[in-house]
Scaffold this active site. Sequence first.
Site, PDB file in Angstrom:
ATOM      1  N   LYS A  24      -1.390  -1.864  84.150  1.00 49.19           N
ATOM      2  CA  LYS A  24      -1.695  -1.812  85.580  1.00 49.19           C
ATOM      3  C   LYS A  24      -0.962  -0.645  86.242  1.00 49.19           C
ATOM      4  O   LYS A  24      -1.536   0.094  87.034  1.00 49.19           O
ATOM      5  CB  LYS A  24      -1.281  -3.140  86.218  1.00 49.19           C
ATOM      6  CG  LYS A  24      -1.756  -3.293  87.630  1.00 49.19           C
ATOM      7  CD  LYS A  24      -1.454  -4.688  88.173  1.00 49.19           C
ATOM      8  CE  LYS A  24      -2.376  -5.724  87.582  1.00 49.19           C
ATOM      9  NZ  LYS A  24      -1.960  -7.094  87.864  1.00 49.19           N
ATOM     10  N   ARG A  93       3.399  -7.612  91.199  1.00 53.40           N
ATOM     11  CA  ARG A  93       2.423  -7.964  90.169  1.00 53.40           C
ATOM     12  C   ARG A  93       2.941  -7.578  88.808  1.00 53.40           C
ATOM     13  O   ARG A  93       3.441  -6.484  88.608  1.00 53.40           O
ATOM     14  CB  ARG A  93       1.110  -7.197  90.386  1.00 53.40           C
ATOM     15  CG  ARG A  93       0.408  -7.533  91.663  1.00 53.40           C
ATOM     16  CD  ARG A  93      -0.518  -6.394  92.069  1.00 53.40           C
ATOM     17  NE  ARG A  93      -1.118  -6.676  93.348  1.00 53.40           N
ATOM     18  CZ  ARG A  93      -2.286  -7.299  93.497  1.00 53.40           C
ATOM     19  NH1 ARG A  93      -2.968  -7.681  92.451  1.00 53.40           N
ATOM     20  NH2 ARG A  93      -2.766  -7.538  94.696  1.00 53.40           N
ATOM     21  N   GLY A 102      -4.283 -13.161  83.810  1.00 54.75           N
ATOM     22  CA  GLY A 102      -3.841 -14.421  84.406  1.00 54.75           C
ATOM     23  C   GLY A 102      -2.651 -15.048  83.722  1.00 54.75           C
ATOM     24  O   GLY A 102      -2.220 -16.135  84.088  1.00 54.75           O
ATOM     25  N   MET A 104       0.438 -13.895  83.495  1.00 53.10           N
ATOM     26  CA  MET A 104       1.722 -13.760  84.160  1.00 53.10           C
ATOM     27  C   MET A 104       1.524 -13.772  85.664  1.00 53.10           C
ATOM     28  O   MET A 104       0.423 -13.918  86.150  1.00 53.10           O
ATOM     29  CB  MET A 104       2.421 -12.532  83.647  1.00 53.10           C
ATOM     30  CG  MET A 104       2.860 -12.758  82.205  1.00 53.10           C
ATOM     31  SD  MET A 104       3.868 -11.459  81.634  1.00 53.10           S
ATOM     32  CE  MET A 104       2.736 -10.137  81.760  1.00 53.10           C
ATOM     33  N   ARG A 337      -9.259  -1.160  84.897  1.00 55.70           N
ATOM     34  CA  ARG A 337      -8.945  -1.294  83.480  1.00 55.70           C
ATOM     35  C   ARG A 337     -10.244  -1.336  82.691  1.00 55.70           C
ATOM     36  O   ARG A 337     -11.311  -1.587  83.255  1.00 55.70           O
ATOM     37  CB  ARG A 337      -8.140  -2.558  83.206  1.00 55.70           C
ATOM     38  CG  ARG A 337      -8.859  -3.798  83.641  1.00 55.70           C
ATOM     39  CD  ARG A 337      -7.987  -5.020  83.414  1.00 55.70           C
ATOM     40  NE  ARG A 337      -8.595  -6.170  84.062  1.00 55.70           N
ATOM     41  CZ  ARG A 337      -8.023  -7.356  84.156  1.00 55.70           C
ATOM     42  NH1 ARG A 337      -6.824  -7.542  83.670  1.00 55.70           N
ATOM     43  NH2 ARG A 337      -8.635  -8.345  84.736  1.00 55.70           N
ATOM     44  N   HIS A 452     -10.798 -17.272  85.778  1.00 55.38           N
ATOM     45  CA  HIS A 452      -9.972 -17.349  84.577  1.00 55.38           C
ATOM     46  C   HIS A 452     -10.776 -17.836  83.384  1.00 55.38           C
ATOM     47  O   HIS A 452     -10.764 -17.245  82.308  1.00 55.38           O
ATOM     48  CB  HIS A 452      -8.786 -18.283  84.846  1.00 55.38           C
ATOM     49  CG  HIS A 452      -7.876 -18.447  83.673  1.00 55.38           C
ATOM     50  ND1 HIS A 452      -8.019 -19.487  82.792  1.00 55.38           N
ATOM     51  CD2 HIS A 452      -6.865 -17.687  83.217  1.00 55.38           C
ATOM     52  CE1 HIS A 452      -7.102 -19.363  81.847  1.00 55.38           C
ATOM     53  NE2 HIS A 452      -6.382 -18.282  82.089  1.00 55.38           N
ATOM     54  N   SER A 745     -11.959  -7.323  40.278  1.00 55.19           N
ATOM     55  CA  SER A 745     -12.242  -7.770  41.641  1.00 55.19           C
ATOM     56  C   SER A 745     -11.091  -8.671  42.060  1.00 55.19           C
ATOM     57  O   SER A 745     -10.802  -9.669  41.401  1.00 55.19           O
ATOM     58  CB  SER A 745     -13.567  -8.527  41.684  1.00 55.19           C
ATOM     59  OG  SER A 745     -13.781  -9.017  42.987  1.00 55.19           O
ATOM     60  N   CYS A 813     -13.039  -9.874  46.475  1.00 60.36           N
ATOM     61  CA  CYS A 813     -14.053 -10.872  46.830  1.00 60.36           C
ATOM     62  C   CYS A 813     -13.433 -12.136  47.418  1.00 60.36           C
ATOM     63  O   CYS A 813     -14.129 -13.105  47.686  1.00 60.36           O
ATOM     64  CB  CYS A 813     -14.920 -11.208  45.618  1.00 60.36           C
ATOM     65  SG  CYS A 813     -13.997 -11.926  44.264  1.00 60.36           S
ATOM     66  N   TYR A 833     -15.076  -1.284  46.983  1.00 61.59           N
ATOM     67  CA  TYR A 833     -15.863  -2.129  47.888  1.00 61.59           C
ATOM     68  C   TYR A 833     -15.088  -3.364  48.316  1.00 61.59           C
ATOM     69  O   TYR A 833     -14.097  -3.746  47.687  1.00 61.59           O
ATOM     70  CB  TYR A 833     -17.183  -2.563  47.222  1.00 61.59           C
ATOM     71  CG  TYR A 833     -17.005  -3.510  46.055  1.00 61.59           C
ATOM     72  CD1 TYR A 833     -16.920  -4.887  46.262  1.00 61.59           C
ATOM     73  CD2 TYR A 833     -16.912  -3.031  44.753  1.00 61.59           C
ATOM     74  CE1 TYR A 833     -16.735  -5.752  45.196  1.00 61.59           C
ATOM     75  CE2 TYR A 833     -16.736  -3.888  43.679  1.00 61.59           C
ATOM     76  CZ  TYR A 833     -16.648  -5.249  43.910  1.00 61.59           C
ATOM     77  OH  TYR A 833     -16.457  -6.109  42.863  1.00 61.59           O
TER      78      TYR A 833
HETATM   79  C1  PEP Z   1     -10.553 -16.012  44.983  1.00 63.96           C
HETATM   80  O1  PEP Z   1      -9.771 -16.716  44.373  1.00 63.96           O
HETATM   81  O2  PEP Z   1     -10.218 -15.178  45.834  1.00 63.96           O
HETATM   82  C2  PEP Z   1     -11.997 -16.134  44.738  1.00 63.96           C
HETATM   83  C3  PEP Z   1     -12.855 -15.331  45.342  1.00 63.96           C
HETATM   84  O3  PEP Z   1     -12.400 -17.150  43.930  1.00 63.96           O
HETATM   85  P1  PEP Z   1     -12.538 -18.658  44.428  1.00 63.96           P
HETATM   86  O4  PEP Z   1     -12.365 -18.663  45.899  1.00 63.96           O
HETATM   87  O5  PEP Z   1     -13.879 -19.108  43.989  1.00 63.96           O
HETATM   88  O6  PEP Z   1     -11.418 -19.309  43.698  1.00 63.96           O
END
Ligand code: PEP
Length: 866
Positions: A24, A93, A102, A104, A337, A452, A745, A813, A833
């Site tokens: 502000k 303020r 809101g 503070m 803002r 709010h 992975s 993953c 990836y």
């Molecule tokens: C993991 O362990 O991150 C995974 C992707 O396998 P799961 O969640 O199936 O154990």
Amino acid sequence: MAKTRYVYGFDEPATGGRELLGGKGVGLAEMTQLGVPVPAGFTITTDACRAYMVARDLPDGLEDEVDAHVRRLEELTGKRFGSDDDPLLVSVRSGAAVSMPGMMDTILNLGLNDAAAEGLAARTGNARFAFDSYRRLIQMFGEVVEGIDGHRFESALGALKQQRDVQQDTDLSADDLRELVETFKAIYREEAGADFAADARAQLLRAVRAVFESWDTPRAQVYRRAHDIPEDLGTAVNVVQMVFGNKGERSGTGVAFTRDPSTGEAGLYGEFLSDAQGEDVVAGIRTPQPMEAMRTSLPKAFEQLISTMRRLEEHYRDMQDIEFTVEDEQLYLLQTRAAKRTAAAALKAAVSMVDEGLITREEAVNRIDPAQLDQLLHPMIDPNAGLTVAAKGLNASPGAASGGIVFDADSAVERAKAGPVVLVRWETTPDDIHGMIAAQGILTVHGGMTSHAAVVARGMGKPCVAGCDDLTIGADTATIGGTTLREGDVITIDGGTGRVFIGEVPLVAPQINEDFETILGWADAQRRLKVRANADNPEDAVRAREFGAQGIGLCRTEHMFFGEERLPVMQEMILADTEAGRRSALDRLLPFQQSDFEGIFEAMAGLPVTIRLLDPPLHEFLPAEADAVDEKMARRIRALHESNPMLGTRGCRLGLLYPEIYEMQIRAIARAARAVQERTGDAPLVEVMHPLVGFREELARLRDLTETVWAQEAPEIEHLVGTMIEVPRAALRADEIAEVADFFSFGTNDLTQTTLAFSRDDAEGKFLTAYLQEGVLERNPFEVIDIDGVGDLMRIAVERGRGAKPELKLGICGEHGGEPRSVAFCHELGLDYVSCSPFRVPLARLAAAQAALKEAGSGAYVAAGG
Ligand code: PEP
Ligand code: MG
């Protein structure tokens, strides 16, 4: 050492930016320096707040600096602070570096006392205005500085209106307000045990302390935790010459946006209240009028506002949220803002601003909060459902939510443990923040689009319907359009249209619009990380592709063993006493697996598909012992019992103990690949993945098995064999493991469990919640990668793995693959990836682009204003 300077006038240059002056303060200083009409004032820095936090006292020299700046203000305004005759009044303020709407405290009209109020009345010829201002000061000062419950003042005001038989505050006369001041002073004395401070300087210094203190209130702490705001930022304090919107018909106050904060459409959006002060709008106590009302009532100020807003948007190159006041037709801006906006509005505004030449495509990509994209991907009410609308309010924050109603924040937290809740309130205050976090949606009787409830819900991406006049709340009931409901009764709200329904309502998957595609297209041009999806069936694979997935990073094959036709065969396999018995059941499972794989390969034609072989402990496919159908099954269940099944016979251990299981799965994959190639002419890009490997020898043996079966079924089709990295040993010995792997992975769900020794099944319901509440851990490591621990192991695995095999393909993953901070970390590590659930693919695409932009030096976007 030079003495630290703690105070800067709005017209004085300061180098510390928003960290020092707060959002502000920086906004007010920049607007002053731009020549925008802003009241005069000064900012007490966050340095002073931090010093206060340490000493619990104002730092040395601060009072003198404040006195000097008050004198400057007096010179600039020609009024005197504490004078009885023409008093200078100021507001105090808070304003942190990061916006905490809101959260503070603010106190207006400081400098008034009995004599000054009379002086102001005489000077302005408006006693009503003078005493209205005075009673507000006593209330705000009482609440903020003394912690007096605001309802005491509100009820006294309500009682007086009832006595005088009037509806609006503005219907009270000057004498009524004089009387109200006396009542408020009595309440103050009773509650605080002392008279309201008459001395202006004392008022100011106490107010400054109170704002510093408000940094540490529980509600501010909860807000900071929910929004990842560091604890040690501290707040600045702005002392601003008061301008008055409550001086009569030629005055007023409002909040305006340069574009629609719900849709991002260009145009003027906002709300205006004539003859009122700012907190009337923000607190949602009076429901304001649309901006157009100001065009007719105050045309000159309206035109000036429009042109100022245009200038501010051009200056900040972003959509602005502005607070303004008109005093006797003179416009003043109190704040500007970067506007909080829905995801849809963020996309539309960013795309339009690129079209208008205001920002670049890279900036547009950087301006979208990946987590916020989620909003667009959430269910909405089915437009074709024949529904009866029970009530209608303002469409304050989009998305639909159903849940049992609760009337206060604590009950929301409590009941949310058992199922979704909708928080129903007259209006929300910052004290309700924990309930708003717990609820699926928020419904309020009062308040406008900038109340709010609306602002906070929008920030959280939660549906909110505000200003719902057809709703009344009793002691423990709510009446919605004539139907009386109790706590726990289910309603549905549609924050996109403002509709409220009794009961649960059919929802549909959200529509992705053109702006969404445009921004993600720009993001794709920036990112280096590829984004795949975790999908176990053809439908999810199709959806993942629609969301832009570039392959499947994890197909969990165990999900294919459930279902009416399959589970009994799977159980037969597990119960078999001999390999021959198991093989006979597996032969019947193979066609199911094969047809699932064919569907997935076709959906993902041209893109890689990683198939993970059976992972969970076998007992997961059997019922509880008490539900065993016969003694044989009961015996098998007992035999499979393990004290720590997640550390037991699962993953590749199963594959080594019962090779016929993996053999069947590999055969099904290879046959499916061949069938798809024969049908479509193109071979799928198959990656066979072995779970929970910790030793090179495990993968070496399983690789042999994979290659042997593959050679029998589809020798001409290329494929990769790799492993998940899910146990610390695999990360540490990644060089050896890489010798027999084409890819890694990171299974960070298990890697987090095994590295931290936190059970992924139990920790969140047990100690982890307390850890997060108590601040032992800042973040849930199952949500955001524990970069220092798990992340370090990942780094080692990348270095050692690629050291041994430079062409090793690397991905992630675990759930973290769709979480923006973790995606950024994966970018840094140089993974190829990330893979996440289909709905999170767009978010991961954006997060990956932002990580790439950051690396290239176009840093994260910092919003303007506070
Ligand atoms: C993991 O362990 O991150 C995974 C992707 O396998 P799961 O969640 O199936 O154990
Ligand atoms: Mg795992």
